[in-house]
Design a protein around this motif. Sequence first.
Motif, PDB file in Angstrom:
ATOM      1  N   UNK A 112       0.833  -1.205   0.000  1.00  0.00           N
ATOM      2  CA  UNK A 112       0.000   0.000   0.000  1.00  0.00           C
ATOM      3  C   UNK A 112       0.868   1.256   0.000  1.00  0.00           C
ATOM      4  N   UNK A 113       1.925   1.251   0.808  1.00  0.00           N
ATOM      5  CA  UNK A 113       2.841   2.398   0.821  1.00  0.00           C
ATOM      6  C   UNK A 113       3.468   2.596  -0.550  1.00  0.00           C
ATOM      7  N   UNK A 114       3.784   1.492  -1.222  1.00  0.00           N
ATOM      8  CA  UNK A 114       4.325   1.588  -2.579  1.00  0.00           C
ATOM      9  C   UNK A 114       3.319   2.185  -3.543  1.00  0.00           C
ATOM     10  N   UNK A 115       2.053   1.783  -3.418  1.00  0.00           N
ATOM     11  CA  UNK A 115       1.009   2.343  -4.285  1.00  0.00           C
ATOM     12  C   UNK A 115       0.924   3.858  -4.131  1.00  0.00           C
ATOM     13  N   UNK A 116       0.965   4.327  -2.860  1.00  0.00           N
ATOM     14  CA  UNK A 116       0.863   5.772  -2.640  1.00  0.00           C
ATOM     15  C   UNK A 116       2.081   6.494  -3.202  1.00  0.00           C
ATOM     16  N   UNK A 117       3.258   5.978  -2.919  1.00  0.00           N
ATOM     17  CA  UNK A 117       4.480   6.623  -3.409  1.00  0.00           C
ATOM     18  C   UNK A 117       4.490   6.698  -4.934  1.00  0.00           C
ATOM     19  N   UNK A 118       4.053   5.634  -5.583  1.00  0.00           N
ATOM     20  CA  UNK A 118       4.098   5.585  -7.040  1.00  0.00           C
ATOM     21  C   UNK A 118       2.974   6.403  -7.672  1.00  0.00           C
ATOM     22  N   UNK A 119       1.822   6.453  -7.014  1.00  0.00           N
ATOM     23  CA  UNK A 119       0.740   7.309  -7.527  1.00  0.00           C
ATOM     24  C   UNK A 119       1.153   8.773  -7.464  1.00  0.00           C
ATOM     25  N   UNK A 120       1.768   9.182  -6.353  1.00  0.00           N
ATOM     26  CA  UNK A 120       2.244  10.562  -6.242  1.00  0.00           C
ATOM     27  C   UNK A 120       3.309  10.864  -7.294  1.00  0.00           C
ATOM     28  N   UNK A 121       4.233   9.934  -7.471  1.00  0.00           N
ATOM     29  CA  UNK A 121       5.306  10.127  -8.446  1.00  0.00           C
ATOM     30  C   UNK A 121       4.734  10.209  -9.854  1.00  0.00           C
ATOM     31  N   UNK A 122       3.801   9.336 -10.151  1.00  0.00           N
ATOM     32  CA  UNK A 122       3.198   9.304 -11.490  1.00  0.00           C
ATOM     33  C   UNK A 122       2.500  10.606 -11.831  1.00  0.00           C
ATOM     34  N   UNK A 123       1.829  11.183 -10.845  1.00  0.00           N
ATOM     35  CA  UNK A 123       1.117  12.441 -11.072  1.00  0.00           C
ATOM     36  C   UNK A 123       2.049  13.552 -11.523  1.00  0.00           C
ATOM     37  N   UNK A 124       3.278  13.535 -11.032  1.00  0.00           N
ATOM     38  CA  UNK A 124       4.197  14.651 -11.255  1.00  0.00           C
ATOM     39  C   UNK A 124       5.297  14.359 -12.274  1.00  0.00           C
ATOM     40  N   UNK A 125       5.273  13.160 -12.905  1.00  0.00           N
ATOM     41  CA  UNK A 125       6.327  12.789 -13.848  1.00  0.00           C
ATOM     42  C   UNK A 125       5.742  12.158 -15.099  1.00  0.00           C
ATOM     43  N   UNK A 126       6.576  12.018 -16.096  1.00  0.00           N
ATOM     44  CA  UNK A 126       6.139  11.412 -17.355  1.00  0.00           C
ATOM     45  C   UNK A 126       5.899   9.916 -17.180  1.00  0.00           C
TER      46      UNK A 126
END
Length: 276
Positions: free
Chosen positions: A218-232
């Motif tokens: 779950x922590x990975x999902x949040x970290x990656x969702x945040x990263x995805x929003x701000x990166x290509x």
Amino acid sequence: MTYACFTVEIADHIAHIRFNRPGKANSMTPEFWKELPEAVDRISNDAEARVIVISSQGKHFTAGMDISVFMSGSLDGDSANAHVSAEAFRYKIKALQETFSALERARQPVLAAIQGGAIGAGVDLATACDCRYASADAFFAVQETAIGMTADVGTFPRLVKLIPEGWARQMAYTAERLPAAKALQIGLVNEVFDSHEDLLDGVMAIARKIAAHSPLAVAGCKALANYSRDHSTADTLDYISVWNAAMLRPDDIREAYVAKGEKRPPVFDGLKPVSR
């Protein structure tokens, strides 16, 4: 620990932050802006909870920034040296912004249960959460325009990424109230519940589903969702490959499958506490 504007309870791996100043419409006093990031950082670092729920007591979620915040630190500044005062005031704004960035930065998902009004800075808080849920009487208002200022603690960088840009602009330009039904239609909230009680029950049920899964996943999902929003897309795919190469845990995958076969809840290791 005791806080001036809210209570914090952790039970069954769910941290519940509940605003408790209903007589003042849960407005955000100077203490609130210091205490909320402290509480969220503590929950995130201690890792006792696997999900955070934010709710409120009373008619409204929050009326936003309390007038006492505007009165402290002198908005007027030093008229003899306005530019120097403006430079210093920028850091006060950045400190206020950090209050809601703490929600975004938390290792655990943050769910907002919004009843009545989420006004002004209440919109900023809601948009910093992972998921938003509302009661049927809820409404959202970017109120700052109506009091002669431009919203500055998170509305624009977050709201325009959650809903159609035209709606974000209309809310900011007009300061009009966006009702729960419209918020659901345009994607600002995930679900609308009939009453305040149904709202909290529903959000807690969702929190329990999250808490039942691997905290690491779950922590990975949040970290990656945040990263995805701000990166290509390309950058995010590369980051995901690095993340899973380092943190994909076969034991959690095995436990999920075994528990399902044995018709029992899975048992996962929690996240490790991190020092503050």
